[in-house]
Enzyme design. Structure first.
Site, short mmCIF file in Angstrom:
data_model
loop_
_atom_site.label_atom_id
_atom_site.label_comp_id
_atom_site.label_asym_id
_atom_site.label_seq_id
_atom_site.Cartn_x
_atom_site.Cartn_y
_atom_site.Cartn_z
N LYS A 11 -8.94 86.73 98.57
CA LYS A 11 -10.09 85.26 98.70
C LYS A 11 -9.38 84.06 98.99
O LYS A 11 -11.04 83.22 99.62
CB LYS A 11 -10.45 85.98 97.15
CG LYS A 11 -9.97 85.11 95.79
CD LYS A 11 -9.68 83.61 95.88
CE LYS A 11 -8.32 83.40 94.76
NZ LYS A 11 -8.63 81.78 94.48
N ASN A 32 -7.78 75.48 98.75
CA ASN A 32 -8.26 76.56 100.00
C ASN A 32 -9.63 76.03 100.85
O ASN A 32 -9.46 75.87 101.81
CB ASN A 32 -7.90 77.79 99.56
CG ASN A 32 -7.10 78.34 98.69
OD1 ASN A 32 -5.91 78.49 99.70
ND2 ASN A 32 -6.89 78.64 97.40
N THR A 53 -13.88 80.35 94.63
CA THR A 53 -12.93 79.67 95.38
C THR A 53 -13.77 79.42 96.95
O THR A 53 -13.08 78.35 97.47
CB THR A 53 -12.07 80.35 96.06
OG1 THR A 53 -11.55 81.13 95.17
CG2 THR A 53 -11.10 79.76 96.33
N TRP A 60 -2.60 74.77 86.59
CA TRP A 60 -3.11 75.82 86.14
C TRP A 60 -1.74 76.70 84.85
O TRP A 60 -2.02 76.72 84.15
CB TRP A 60 -2.43 77.22 86.95
CG TRP A 60 -3.70 78.49 86.42
CD1 TRP A 60 -3.05 79.57 86.92
CD2 TRP A 60 -4.77 78.63 85.73
NE1 TRP A 60 -3.90 80.88 86.11
CE2 TRP A 60 -4.28 80.20 85.80
CE3 TRP A 60 -5.46 78.02 84.81
CZ2 TRP A 60 -5.48 80.95 84.78
CZ3 TRP A 60 -6.08 78.59 84.49
CH2 TRP A 60 -6.50 80.08 84.41
#
Length: 330
Positions: free
Chosen positions: A189, A254, A246, A12
């Site tokens: 999330k 995840n 996600t 990122w």
């Protein structure tokens, strides 16, 4: 032109560095990992996280945190959630009051139950702070795939500066004043994405995932509203938008970890195989503590905790969720 410092050279941090350089800003990236700095400077490519994507050679990449932040207009925190406080402590002696602190991570601090912006404010309390969040996998941003996110700050002037700094033809930034809601959506999330991955690993189908996502956003909203967030935030990019990407994306670490757990691996084995930080693991425990504090029911997140930390069989967790007391949806 802005001078921007990025703390953290993971996927990122590097993707944002490339975006900002594309926008003609002066960019410096800091990493505490000497081997990572050496690799990036030698190959101009993050061989592990973003293979095949070349990094502009004029981006400064250094392990000297003072050199990275001195004279910059904006300092971006792009480190894993558990390192935000220690990084803020390392950098604070070099920070001037005018520099904008921007958090782009997603998570909660387990010990204090602070959001990451609250952690930064706790260590560096004078500076203006904002967050940037939304459905934005680094792998796609680095390839200039159209993406929309949200910049949030209590100060509208800071929101506008972040928008002006980041926006271009492939990266759109909406504004918000709901810093807390944006961060809660981004953190929780990841926990629901673990559940969605576990469902995939167990071999369940689209019906199951749709239920998990829909009831998952209900849990995120329930806690976020109790904490003072805005309902519109959870219906927007940093709520349902980030949850969708996600829970469904091949890029989601995840979800990947959840799939491995559903297939029978332990939490430790799954984390090692993913080989990147699985933020939902840390957020899950903090979310349960927040639910207790605010007297909120989070049945999916509770079962994720049982699977992660108490060795509960994932199939048993699903059965318990399905056989809960009858309820009306609203």
């Amino acid at each position: 032109m802005m001078k921007v410092s990025i703390l953290g050279a993971g996927s990122w941090g590097i993707a944002l560095a490339m975006l900002l350089k594309e926008n003609n800003h002066e960019v410096a990236v800091w990493s505490i990992v000497d081997e990572e700095v050496k690799m990036l400077n030698q190959h101009h490519e993050h061989l592990h996280n973003l293979p095949g994507i070349k990094i502009d050679e004029t981006i400064l990449i250094t392990n000297d945190i003072k050199k990275a932040v001195i004279g910059s207009d904006m300092v971006i925190f792009a480190v894993p959630s558990r390192y935000v406080r220690s990084t803020a402590i390392m950098v604070r002696e070099y920070i001037k009051p005018s520099q904008i602190m921007l958090n782009v991570g997603k998570g909660l601090e387990d010990e204090t139950l602070f959001t990451l912006a609250e952690v930064i404010e706790d260590v560096i309390p004078i500076n203006p702070i904002a967050v940037l969040s939304g459905p934005s996998h680094a792998e796609e941003v680095a390839r200039k795939i159209p993406t929309s996110v949200v910049a949030a700050s209590k100060d509208k002037r800071i929101v506008k500066i972040v928008q002006e700094t980041f926006m271009n033809q492939f990266f759109r930034v909406y504004g918000s004043s709901d810093v807390l809601g944006v961060e809660i959506g981004g953190a929780l999330k990841n926990v629901i994405a673990l559940a969605a991955g576990i469902s995939d690993g167990l071999g369940f189908g689209d019906n199951t995932k749709a239920a998990l996502m829909t009831r998952g956003i209900a849990e995120i909203s329930r806690l976020g509203l109790a904490m003072g967030g805005d309902v519109q935030t959870f219906n927007g990019l940093t709520g349902i938008g980030d949850l969708i990407v996600t829970c469904t994306s091949v890029h989601s670490r995840n979800r990947k970890a959840g799939i491995l757990i559903g297939e029978g691996l332990t939490l430790q084995e799954a984390q090692e195989k993913v080989s990147m930080v699985v933020e939902g693991v840390y957020a899950a425990h903090a979310a349960t503590a927040l639910a207790t504090k605010f007297e909120i029911e989070l049945p999916i997140i509770d079962q994720v905790n049982e699977v992660l930390f108490n060795n509960k069989n994932p199939r048993e967790a699903v059965t318990e969720l399905m056989l809960r007391d009858r309820k009306f949806e609203s």
